[in-house]
Design a protein around this motif. Structure first.
Motif, short mmCIF file in Angstrom:
data_model
loop_
_atom_site.label_atom_id
_atom_site.label_comp_id
_atom_site.label_asym_id
_atom_site.label_seq_id
_atom_site.Cartn_x
_atom_site.Cartn_y
_atom_site.Cartn_z
N LEU A 198 0.80 -1.22 0.00
CA LEU A 198 0.00 0.00 0.00
C LEU A 198 0.84 1.27 0.00
CD1 LEU A 198 -2.73 -1.10 2.58
CD2 LEU A 198 -2.87 -1.15 0.08
N ALA A 244 -7.60 -3.62 3.81
CA ALA A 244 -7.37 -3.36 2.39
C ALA A 244 -8.27 -4.25 1.54
CB ALA A 244 -5.91 -3.59 2.04
N LEU A 290 -8.76 -3.07 -2.26
CA LEU A 290 -7.42 -2.69 -2.71
C LEU A 290 -6.56 -3.94 -2.91
CD1 LEU A 290 -6.70 0.30 -0.32
CD2 LEU A 290 -7.20 0.44 -2.75
N THR A 317 -3.28 -6.20 -2.61
CA THR A 317 -2.18 -6.28 -1.66
C THR A 317 -1.23 -7.39 -2.08
OG1 THR A 317 -3.37 -7.85 -0.25
CG2 THR A 317 -3.64 -5.51 0.25
#
Length: 250
Positions: free
Chosen positions: A106, A241, A246, A248
């Protein structure tokens, strides 16, 4: 050394609303005790940073304007964010947080030393319920409440993309819940208690739900004693996340 590398307040380029919020936060003088303290620290400095020009103002949030994950801390450190002008930058708590963000995929680098160091966050923004460094790292309830409108405005500006929030520590958790309510999410009654690994889904009547996670703060007291280990931090970052959508890395 001038740590800022900026022509304006530390923060992001992007949506005018969020940039303007950062600028306004950096000029706030609402709490006399905090103003006196942050400016005194900036004048006297720490010997190790005698050649720095301290920021010495409220520290705005840091991260992209379309963040899907918001990390909420407590307040800037006297010789960290109050020196560098960027959240969790230049202190040991930040060292732990940014290394974990990098490990999870991130952040673009594992270190955060000053506002012009090239660090980028991927889909993540970092903020705090109190934007000024407080004496002994302890803002008063009144100072927390005076700062809340900034957090509410930030949440509203991020609302179209925000899908998860990770709160570091009980103080941040207690400050974030009423701000989330004001920003339009529904917080259960009774309010959920803070715990490391806590996960609560907050419905939004007119938008997407928000996944709220708790994590022990990345303070030296917690990391030095092993109350919060790197694996524990990475685990909750992965979960938040993933809930935010998102990508990862393991």
């Amino acid at each position: 050394m001038d740590p800022s590398g900026l022509s304006g307040p530390a923060g992001i380029d992007g949506l005018p609303g969020l940039f303007d919020l950062d600028r306004r936060i950096a000029g706030c003088r609402a709490c006399p005790r905090l103003v006196d303290w942050r400016e005194e620290v900036a004048r006297t400095k720490r010997a190790a940073f005698a050649d720095w020009t301290y920021w010495g103002r409220p520290v705005p949030g840091f991260g992209p304007p379309d963040a899907r994950l918001l990390i909420v801390g407590l307040a800037p450190a006297a010789h960290g964010g109050n020196r560098t002008g960027r959240m969790f930058t230049g202190d040991r708590s930040g060292d732990v947080l940014y290394e974990a963000l990098y490990d999870v995929g991130l952040a673009s680098q594992p270190t955060s030393t000053h506002a012009g160091d090239g660090l980028e966050l991927y889909g993540v923004r970092i903020t705090a319920p109190v934007h000024c460094a407080p004496p002994a790292n302890k803002p008063t309830p009144g100072e927390r409440d005076a700062c809340r409108p900034w957090l509410v405005r930030e949440l509203r500006l991020l609302r179209s993309t925000l899908r998860a929030a990770l709160v570091l520590g009980a103080f941040g958790w207690q400050a974030a819940l009423p701000a989330l309510t004001e920003a339009g999410w529904t917080v259960p009654r009774p309010r959920p208690a803070f715990a490391h690994g806590a996960h609560v889904t907050l419905p939004a009547p007119d938008g997407d739900d928000l996944h709220l996670y708790g994590c022990f703060h990345v303070s030296q007291r917690n990391t030095f004693t092993g109350r919060l280990t790197p694996d524990m931090l990475r685990e909750v970052l992965h979960a938040a996340a993933e809930a935010a959508g998102l990508p990862t890395r393991k």
